[in-house]
Structure formats: structure tokens, C-alpha cells
Design a protein around this motif. Structure first.
Motif, PDB file in Angstrom:
ATOM      1  N   LEU A   1       8.295 -29.679  17.443  1.00 48.36           N
ATOM      2  CA  LEU A   1       9.284 -28.917  18.191  1.00 48.36           C
ATOM      3  C   LEU A   1      10.146 -29.868  19.004  1.00 48.36           C
ATOM      4  O   LEU A   1       9.631 -30.686  19.760  1.00 48.36           O
ATOM      5  CB  LEU A   1       8.590 -27.924  19.138  1.00 48.36           C
ATOM      6  CG  LEU A   1       9.499 -27.058  19.998  1.00 48.36           C
ATOM      7  CD1 LEU A   1      10.340 -26.115  19.147  1.00 48.36           C
ATOM      8  CD2 LEU A   1       8.660 -26.270  21.004  1.00 48.36           C
TER       9      LEU A   1
ATOM     10  N   ILE B   1      13.275 -29.712  21.704  1.00 47.37           N
ATOM     11  CA  ILE B   1      14.121 -28.920  22.580  1.00 47.37           C
ATOM     12  C   ILE B   1      15.190 -29.855  23.122  1.00 47.37           C
ATOM     13  O   ILE B   1      14.878 -30.938  23.619  1.00 47.37           O
ATOM     14  CB  ILE B   1      13.311 -28.274  23.720  1.00 47.37           C
ATOM     15  CG1 ILE B   1      12.302 -27.280  23.136  1.00 47.37           C
ATOM     16  CG2 ILE B   1      14.239 -27.593  24.724  1.00 47.37           C
ATOM     17  CD1 ILE B   1      11.378 -26.643  24.148  1.00 47.37           C
TER      18      ILE B   1
ATOM     19  N   LYS C   1      19.956 -24.831  26.458  1.00 41.92           N
ATOM     20  CA  LYS C   1      19.085 -25.551  25.530  1.00 41.92           C
ATOM     21  C   LYS C   1      18.889 -24.768  24.243  1.00 41.92           C
ATOM     22  O   LYS C   1      18.906 -23.543  24.239  1.00 41.92           O
ATOM     23  CB  LYS C   1      17.725 -25.810  26.178  1.00 41.92           C
ATOM     24  CG  LYS C   1      17.791 -26.727  27.358  1.00 41.92           C
ATOM     25  CD  LYS C   1      16.439 -26.886  27.997  1.00 41.92           C
ATOM     26  CE  LYS C   1      16.581 -27.773  29.221  1.00 41.92           C
ATOM     27  NZ  LYS C   1      15.332 -27.904  29.936  1.00 41.92           N
ATOM     28  N   SER C   2      18.666 -25.518  23.170  1.00 41.81           N
ATOM     29  CA  SER C   2      18.270 -24.925  21.896  1.00 41.81           C
ATOM     30  C   SER C   2      17.095 -25.726  21.365  1.00 41.81           C
ATOM     31  O   SER C   2      16.791 -26.802  21.874  1.00 41.81           O
ATOM     32  CB  SER C   2      19.432 -24.918  20.902  1.00 41.81           C
ATOM     33  OG  SER C   2      19.847 -26.238  20.615  1.00 41.81           O
ATOM     34  N   ALA C   3      16.447 -25.186  20.346  1.00 41.97           N
ATOM     35  CA  ALA C   3      15.247 -25.838  19.822  1.00 41.97           C
ATOM     36  C   ALA C   3      15.246 -25.804  18.306  1.00 41.97           C
ATOM     37  O   ALA C   3      15.841 -24.922  17.686  1.00 41.97           O
ATOM     38  CB  ALA C   3      13.998 -25.142  20.364  1.00 41.97           C
TER      39      ALA C   3
ATOM     40  N   GLN D   1       7.094 -21.927  24.104  1.00 53.36           N
ATOM     41  CA  GLN D   1       7.613 -23.195  24.623  1.00 53.36           C
ATOM     42  C   GLN D   1       9.120 -23.083  24.853  1.00 53.36           C
ATOM     43  O   GLN D   1       9.639 -23.571  25.859  1.00 53.36           O
ATOM     44  CB  GLN D   1       7.329 -24.350  23.642  1.00 53.36           C
ATOM     45  CG  GLN D   1       5.865 -24.585  23.314  1.00 53.36           C
ATOM     46  CD  GLN D   1       5.057 -24.935  24.540  1.00 53.36           C
ATOM     47  OE1 GLN D   1       5.384 -25.856  25.271  1.00 53.36           O
ATOM     48  NE2 GLN D   1       4.002 -24.183  24.775  1.00 53.36           N
ATOM     49  N   CYS D   2       9.807 -22.447  23.920  1.00 56.73           N
ATOM     50  CA  CYS D   2      11.255 -22.291  24.028  1.00 56.73           C
ATOM     51  C   CYS D   2      11.636 -21.380  25.193  1.00 56.73           C
ATOM     52  O   CYS D   2      12.574 -21.685  25.942  1.00 56.73           O
ATOM     53  CB  CYS D   2      11.832 -21.736  22.724  1.00 56.73           C
ATOM     54  SG  CYS D   2      11.690 -22.893  21.353  1.00 56.73           S
TER      55      CYS D   2
ATOM     56  N   SER E   1      11.355 -23.081  28.440  1.00 59.40           N
ATOM     57  CA  SER E   1      12.433 -24.061  28.637  1.00 59.40           C
ATOM     58  C   SER E   1      13.805 -23.403  28.689  1.00 59.40           C
ATOM     59  O   SER E   1      14.818 -24.096  28.718  1.00 59.40           O
ATOM     60  CB  SER E   1      12.401 -25.098  27.509  1.00 59.40           C
ATOM     61  OG  SER E   1      11.211 -25.852  27.565  1.00 59.40           O
TER      62      SER E   1
ATOM     63  N   CYS F   1      15.496 -21.785  26.379  1.00 60.13           N
ATOM     64  CA  CYS F   1      16.327 -22.002  25.194  1.00 60.13           C
ATOM     65  C   CYS F   1      17.035 -20.701  24.826  1.00 60.13           C
ATOM     66  O   CYS F   1      16.466 -19.623  24.969  1.00 60.13           O
ATOM     67  CB  CYS F   1      15.477 -22.439  24.002  1.00 60.13           C
ATOM     68  SG  CYS F   1      14.730 -24.060  24.211  1.00 60.13           S
TER      69      CYS F   1
ATOM     70  N   LEU G   1      16.112 -20.692  18.716  1.00 54.45           N
ATOM     71  CA  LEU G   1      15.167 -21.538  17.996  1.00 54.45           C
ATOM     72  C   LEU G   1      15.587 -21.498  16.532  1.00 54.45           C
ATOM     73  O   LEU G   1      15.759 -20.411  15.975  1.00 54.45           O
ATOM     74  CB  LEU G   1      13.740 -21.019  18.144  1.00 54.45           C
ATOM     75  CG  LEU G   1      12.666 -21.676  17.262  1.00 54.45           C
ATOM     76  CD1 LEU G   1      12.524 -23.159  17.573  1.00 54.45           C
ATOM     77  CD2 LEU G   1      11.338 -20.960  17.431  1.00 54.45           C
TER      78      LEU G   1
END
Length: 151
Positions: A67, A69, A79-81, A108-109, A112, A114, A117
């Protein structure tokens, strides 16, 4: 099914991760040796957010994914992942491990903040496409790549 634990990969997980890449078709003759992979994992840990995760059942590595990020200049810096190299050992397929790993990635995304994803999948992997569809991923645009050969 026995208890499933998903955690960040450590050096001791490397041989099992490399085996997963081989049995899942991700790996090829260019795979790292274990020592090279340990060194590379140390490099990845220096990135702001690039993690390799493993899914464990009874302490055995049953799956793995990567992953990344990233901060973006567009979207006001949101943010993107990207998920890469998702693999579940054939002995453990169909037991919810892939689904659990993708839920973990989404957590997780979200933690953060995001806004999206993404992942890509080879056109030939129809079972994988159905799997990602079942998780709520939508098919969006096209994925392009250009093979770059060493000088």
C-alpha cells in the motif's frame, strides 16, 4: 478458520512473501533473493508511506499486499492510495483473506484521509475482477503501462 492477523511485514516474512509472489504468478525469474528483498524492504520503509503487509493464520503468511499513500498536488493536496501485489496463497484462497486484506487497506486509507484507493489488475484475471467488483471497487478509466528496458 483460525484467527487472522494482518500486520506490517518484517524481515522474517520475506521468504514467505517471495514464495507467495511465485505461486500467485506475480513473481518471475527477476524476483529478489531473500537478502535483496530484505534490503529493498528497508528502502521502502524510508518512503513517507509505502508499506508491505502480511496476513497471518496461525503465524503462517497466507497473504500479502503493498500500500502506497501519497500526497497530491491536485485535489487541494488530498491523499490517494494505490494497492499493489495482492497475493493469497492457493492453500488459503476462498477463506476471506483477500477480502480482509482489502478491508485493512481501506482502513489505512480512511485513517490517512485518502479520497480514493486505486488498483490495477491484468485483463486476463477475470476472477480477480469479480473479487474487486464484489468489494465495491468500480471500473474507472483505463490502466496504461509502458515497459522500460534497462540501458
Amino acid at each position: 478458520m483460525h484467527e487472522l492477523l494482518i500486520r506490517e511485514a518484517c524481515d522474517a516474512d520475506i521468504p514467505a512473501i517471495l514464495e507467495l509472489y511465485t505461486v500467485s504468478g506475480i513473481g518471475d525469474e527477476t524476483n529478489f533473493t531473500a537478502d535483496e528483498a530484505i534490503e529493498h524492504l528497508a528502502l521502502l520503509r524510508t518512503y513517507p508511506y509505502f508499506r508491505v503487509f502480511v496476513a497471518l493464520i496461525d503465524e503462517a503468511v497466507a497473504g500479502t499486499y503493498e500500500l502506497m499513500i501519497m500526497d497530491n498536488m491536485a485535489k487541494r493536496g488530498r491523499k490517494s492510495a494505490i494497492v499493489e501485489d495482492v497475493a493469497v496463497h492457493p492453500d488459503y484462497q476462498g477463506k476471506g483473506i483477500g477480502r480482509a486484506m482489502m478491508r485493512h487497506a481501506l482502513e489505512q486509507c480512511r485513517e490517512s484521509s485518502c479520497y480514493k484507493l486505486t488498483l490495477s489488475s491484468n485483463l486476463k484475471r477475470l476472477d480477480a475482477h469479480r473479487f474487486y467488483d464484489s468489494l465495491g471497487f468500480t471500473r474507472h478509466g483505463y490502466s496504461f503501462q509502458m515497459e522500460l528496458l534497462p540501458d
